[in-house]
Design a protein around this motif. Structure first.
Motif, PDB file in Angstrom:
ATOM      1  N   ARG A 263      28.602  89.289  59.800  1.00  0.00           N
ATOM      2  CA  ARG A 263      28.701  88.318  60.955  1.00  0.00           C
ATOM      3  C   ARG A 263      27.670  87.360  60.848  1.00  0.00           C
ATOM      4  O   ARG A 263      26.765  87.648  59.794  1.00  0.00           O
ATOM      5  CB  ARG A 263      28.419  89.164  62.486  1.00  0.00           C
TER       6      ARG A 263
ATOM      7  N   ASP B 134      24.922  86.548  62.397  1.00  0.00           N
ATOM      8  CA  ASP B 134      23.576  86.809  62.593  1.00  0.00           C
ATOM      9  C   ASP B 134      23.270  87.952  61.322  1.00  0.00           C
ATOM     10  O   ASP B 134      22.103  88.109  61.072  1.00  0.00           O
ATOM     11  CB  ASP B 134      23.390  87.698  63.669  1.00  0.00           C
ATOM     12  N   ASP B 135      24.221  88.517  60.577  1.00  0.00           N
ATOM     13  CA  ASP B 135      23.739  89.168  59.334  1.00  0.00           C
ATOM     14  C   ASP B 135      23.457  88.395  58.125  1.00  0.00           C
ATOM     15  O   ASP B 135      22.792  88.903  57.565  1.00  0.00           O
ATOM     16  CB  ASP B 135      25.204  89.990  58.830  1.00  0.00           C
TER      17      ASP B 135
ATOM     18  N   ILE C 221      32.772  82.931  57.320  1.00  0.00           N
ATOM     19  CA  ILE C 221      32.946  83.498  58.645  1.00  0.00           C
ATOM     20  C   ILE C 221      33.447  82.387  59.590  1.00  0.00           C
ATOM     21  O   ILE C 221      34.564  82.580  60.295  1.00  0.00           O
ATOM     22  CB  ILE C 221      31.682  83.977  59.190  1.00  0.00           C
TER      23      ILE C 221
ATOM     24  N   LYS D  54      37.075  82.148  61.668  1.00  0.00           N
ATOM     25  CA  LYS D  54      37.371  82.245  63.461  1.00  0.00           C
ATOM     26  C   LYS D  54      38.181  81.232  63.667  1.00  0.00           C
ATOM     27  O   LYS D  54      38.819  81.252  64.420  1.00  0.00           O
ATOM     28  CB  LYS D  54      35.729  82.202  63.916  1.00  0.00           C
TER      29      LYS D  54
END
Length: 81
Positions: A2, A4-5, A28, A32
């Protein structure tokens, strides 16, 4: 993975780690957006997009090109993605 990773990776002193984070972030976001467009094409969106479909298509194309550039650079610079 994700978004935030990738935060810690973005502040790494190692440019290869920051490069991997940049690649992950755009990938990512691409996936999406592509998923949203697939739902749109299937008539399954639960909201009304504010931009015309063509604008989103242009964005997906730009993201695809950017991902390809990052992948080419990774090969040339010996960065494992």
């Amino acid at each position: 993975m994700r978004l935030d990773d990738t935060a810690e990776m973005m502040s790494s002193p190692d440019y290869k780690e920051r490069f991997r984070a940049e690649y992950c972030q755009v990938a990512i976001r691409y996936h999406k957006l592509k998923a949203m467009l697939d739902k749109w094409d299937q008539g399954m969106l639960d909201f009304k997009p504010t931009c015309p479909r063509s604008i989103y298509s242009m964005q997906v194309k730009a993201m695809t090109d950017y991902i390809a550039v990052l992948e080419a650079r990774a090969v040339m610079e010996g960065i494992e993605l």
